[in-house]
Write a protein that holds these residues in place. Structure first.
Motif, PDB file in Angstrom:
ATOM      1  N   VAL A 142      25.801  27.225  11.951  1.00 26.41           N
ATOM      2  CA  VAL A 142      25.089  27.158  10.597  1.00 26.41           C
ATOM      3  C   VAL A 142      26.520  26.496  10.308  1.00 26.41           C
ATOM      4  O   VAL A 142      26.937  27.145  10.242  1.00 26.41           O
ATOM      5  CB  VAL A 142      24.467  27.395   9.376  1.00 26.41           C
ATOM      6  N   PHE A 143      26.839  25.221   9.481  1.00 20.22           N
ATOM      7  CA  PHE A 143      27.959  24.797   9.380  1.00 20.22           C
ATOM      8  C   PHE A 143      28.532  24.331   8.065  1.00 20.22           C
ATOM      9  O   PHE A 143      27.070  23.666   6.754  1.00 20.22           O
ATOM     10  CB  PHE A 143      28.670  24.054  10.109  1.00 20.22           C
ATOM     11  N   LEU A 144      28.865  25.184   6.807  1.00 22.53           N
ATOM     12  CA  LEU A 144      29.122  25.302   5.062  1.00 22.53           C
ATOM     13  C   LEU A 144      30.201  23.828   5.212  1.00 22.53           C
ATOM     14  O   LEU A 144      31.174  24.683   5.380  1.00 22.53           O
ATOM     15  CB  LEU A 144      28.338  26.235   4.687  1.00 22.53           C
ATOM     16  N   GLU A 145      30.499  22.956   4.346  1.00 28.03           N
ATOM     17  CA  GLU A 145      31.702  22.243   3.356  1.00 28.03           C
ATOM     18  C   GLU A 145      31.929  22.254   1.876  1.00 28.03           C
ATOM     19  O   GLU A 145      30.306  22.045   1.812  1.00 28.03           O
ATOM     20  CB  GLU A 145      31.308  21.531   4.185  1.00 28.03           C
ATOM     21  N   GLU A 146      32.766  22.422   1.696  1.00 29.63           N
ATOM     22  CA  GLU A 146      33.078  22.212   0.577  1.00 29.63           C
ATOM     23  C   GLU A 146      32.605  23.493  -0.500  1.00 29.63           C
ATOM     24  O   GLU A 146      31.480  23.339  -1.610  1.00 29.63           O
ATOM     25  CB  GLU A 146      32.795  20.846  -0.046  1.00 29.63           C
ATOM     26  N   ILE A 147      32.443  24.542  -0.381  1.00 28.22           N
ATOM     27  CA  ILE A 147      31.475  25.200  -0.239  1.00 28.22           C
ATOM     28  C   ILE A 147      32.165  25.948  -2.404  1.00 28.22           C
ATOM     29  O   ILE A 147      31.971  26.943  -2.851  1.00 28.22           O
ATOM     30  CB  ILE A 147      31.183  26.630   0.463  1.00 28.22           C
ATOM     31  N   LYS A 148      33.741  25.596  -2.072  1.00 32.23           N
ATOM     32  CA  LYS A 148      34.482  26.258  -3.423  1.00 32.23           C
ATOM     33  C   LYS A 148      33.796  25.881  -5.062  1.00 32.23           C
ATOM     34  O   LYS A 148      33.598  24.823  -5.239  1.00 32.23           O
ATOM     35  CB  LYS A 148      35.867  26.250  -3.208  1.00 32.23           C
ATOM     36  N   GLY A 149      33.471  26.942  -5.432  1.00 32.01           N
ATOM     37  CA  GLY A 149      32.708  26.653  -6.950  1.00 32.01           C
ATOM     38  C   GLY A 149      31.366  26.610  -6.630  1.00 32.01           C
ATOM     39  O   GLY A 149      30.641  26.723  -7.942  1.00 32.01           O
TER      40      GLY A 149
ATOM     41  N   VAL B  25      33.045  26.973   5.819  1.00 35.04           N
ATOM     42  CA  VAL B  25      32.434  28.818   6.360  1.00 35.04           C
ATOM     43  C   VAL B  25      31.422  28.182   7.204  1.00 35.04           C
ATOM     44  O   VAL B  25      29.597  27.430   7.213  1.00 35.04           O
ATOM     45  CB  VAL B  25      31.860  29.833   5.644  1.00 35.04           C
ATOM     46  N   ALA B  26      31.286  28.914   8.814  1.00 37.49           N
ATOM     47  CA  ALA B  26      30.978  28.543   9.608  1.00 37.49           C
ATOM     48  C   ALA B  26      29.328  29.628   9.844  1.00 37.49           C
ATOM     49  O   ALA B  26      30.148  30.922  10.207  1.00 37.49           O
ATOM     50  CB  ALA B  26      31.212  27.540  10.642  1.00 37.49           C
TER      51      ALA B  26
ATOM     52  N   MET C 251      25.783  38.793  12.741  1.00 35.01           N
ATOM     53  CA  MET C 251      26.265  37.730  12.179  1.00 35.01           C
ATOM     54  C   MET C 251      28.218  36.764  12.413  1.00 35.01           C
ATOM     55  O   MET C 251      28.749  37.909  11.547  1.00 35.01           O
ATOM     56  CB  MET C 251      25.939  37.464  11.089  1.00 35.01           C
ATOM     57  N   LEU C 252      28.855  36.671  13.425  1.00 34.64           N
ATOM     58  CA  LEU C 252      30.167  35.926  13.037  1.00 34.64           C
ATOM     59  C   LEU C 252      29.886  34.886  11.866  1.00 34.64           C
ATOM     60  O   LEU C 252      29.498  34.023  12.380  1.00 34.64           O
ATOM     61  CB  LEU C 252      29.862  35.745  14.568  1.00 34.64           C
ATOM     62  N   ILE C 253      31.050  35.037  11.328  1.00 36.16           N
ATOM     63  CA  ILE C 253      31.229  34.405  10.287  1.00 36.16           C
ATOM     64  C   ILE C 253      32.667  34.213  10.817  1.00 36.16           C
ATOM     65  O   ILE C 253      33.659  33.951  10.929  1.00 36.16           O
ATOM     66  CB  ILE C 253      31.221  34.964   9.097  1.00 36.16           C
TER      67      ILE C 253
END
Length: 355
Positions: free
Chosen positions: A91-98, A112-113, A126-128
């Motif tokens: 899973v790839f999450l982007e623009e997570i700040k805030g 974060v991935a 879980m590998l992060i």
């Protein structure tokens, strides 16, 4: 270019390590080092403990507040965890700040991935990989993360298999020890009973010395013979127990000399049996001398036993060479056995004849 070469070298080292290492955390630390080297990221690994995932591997400069949160444990419903568990994929999450759903310590990261690991249907780890400066994941970064995740997953499955095998071997050794103790205990008790049977049978025979009753004499002989066979069976049980626990002592064994030794032992026990031995040229083989001799004595002993009623007993011994082994064959002209029961021929304490 230098960074690319360093990342490739790290990935090669990881591949080599995965082929031999069975320590799960050592594998994960190496995988984290590969990802960190390739992408200048923070890479962590969390492992399931009950209903939460607690951090087990983290970089030296990991934020203290986020480390405290990770040590307290991530929940399966936390961002990234829920989707990874549901899809069983990276899973790839982007623009997570805030983002309001993220914990305060994660405020230093932009993307974060997550790479989940499973045992059966249960997510166990879980590998992060977290980026502090970039807000998006490139296709190259995604491909490398997935590749490392797949390789690490295979290595973890192999390591778990090795651990399970080690546990099974340890349990087997305990069971074998208990079985050995049980065998000795039972054999001691049985021997005591057999000695009493033979002793009282002898006393009874002495009391009946004046009788000419042949049927009584026959009954006493049957009891004595049965007790003797029981002692032989107890000895065989103990020999089998000891043999199965002994390690193989491999060495070069001259089959011709071994067969000759077995012949001499068996023919001296029954000198009246006129046997024709047909022994072909036998090779030198690699094996356990003691066990091979026991096998030959058993095979030749059976051949003599079941051909003794023939007017001209014949026992043949020869070998056939296969790609990775020698096959030793023994044939006699005795009573034989029903082919329907061939699968029982080498079963422990199995008999194809009533004798």
């Amino acid at each position: 270019m230098q960074e690319e070469r360093a990342a490739l070298a790290a990935f090669t080292a990881l591949t080599d390590l995965m082929g031999n290492e069975t320590d799960v955390l050592a594998l994960i630390r190496q995988a984290a080092a590969v990802l960190a080297e390739a992408h200048d990221m923070d890479v962590t690994y969390s492992e399931r403990e009950g209903e939460v995932f607690r951090i087990r591997v983290w970089p030296p400069d990991f934020p203290a507040d986020l480390l405290a949160e990770a040590q307290a444990g991530y929940r399966p419903s936390d961002p990234g965890f829920e989707e990874a568990q549901r899809t069983r994929q990276s899973v790839f999450l982007e623009e997570i700040k805030g983002h309001p759903n993220w914990r305060p310590g994660a405020a230093v990261y932009e993307a974060v991935a997550f790479q989940p690991f499973f045992q059966g249907e249960t997510m166990t780890g879980m590998l992060i990989m977290a980026a502090r400066r970039q807000t998006h994941w490139s296709e190259r970064e995604r491909a490398v993360f997935r590749a490392v995740g797949r390789s690490l997953n295979l290595a973890l499955e192999r390591a778990e298999g090795v651990r399970q095998l080690a546990r099974s071997n340890a349990e087997l050794q305990v069971a074998v020890g208990e079985l050995q103790a049980f065998a000795y205990s039972v054999s001691h008790d049985l021997r005591t009973l057999v000695r009493r049977i033979k002793g009282f049978n002898a006393l009874l025979r002495n009391r009946l010395t004046d009788t000419s009753d042949l049927k009584t004499e026959h009954y006493l002989s049957v009891i004595d013979d049965a007790a003797t066979r029981m002692n032989i069976l107890i000895d065989a049980m103990l020999d089998l127990s000891r043999t199965t626990r002994q390690p193989l002592r491999l060495e070069e064994v001259d089959l011709a000399a071994l067969v000759t030794s077995a012949q001499l032992e068996l023919t001296s026990e029954d000198e009246e049996q006129n046997v024709e031995w047909r022994v072909q040229a036998l090779p030198i083989v690699n094996g356990d001398r003691h066990l091979l001799r026991q096998v030959m004595v058993n095979l030749l002993g059976n051949a003599l036993k079941y051909s003794r009623l023939r007017p001209h007993p014949i026992v043949e011994i020869w070998t056939e060479e296969r790609p990775d082994e020698w096959v030793i064959l023994v044939r006699d002209n005795g009573v034989g056995f029903d082919p329907r029961y061939a699968s029982r021929l080498f079963g422990v304490f199995q008999r194809l004849h009533h004798e």
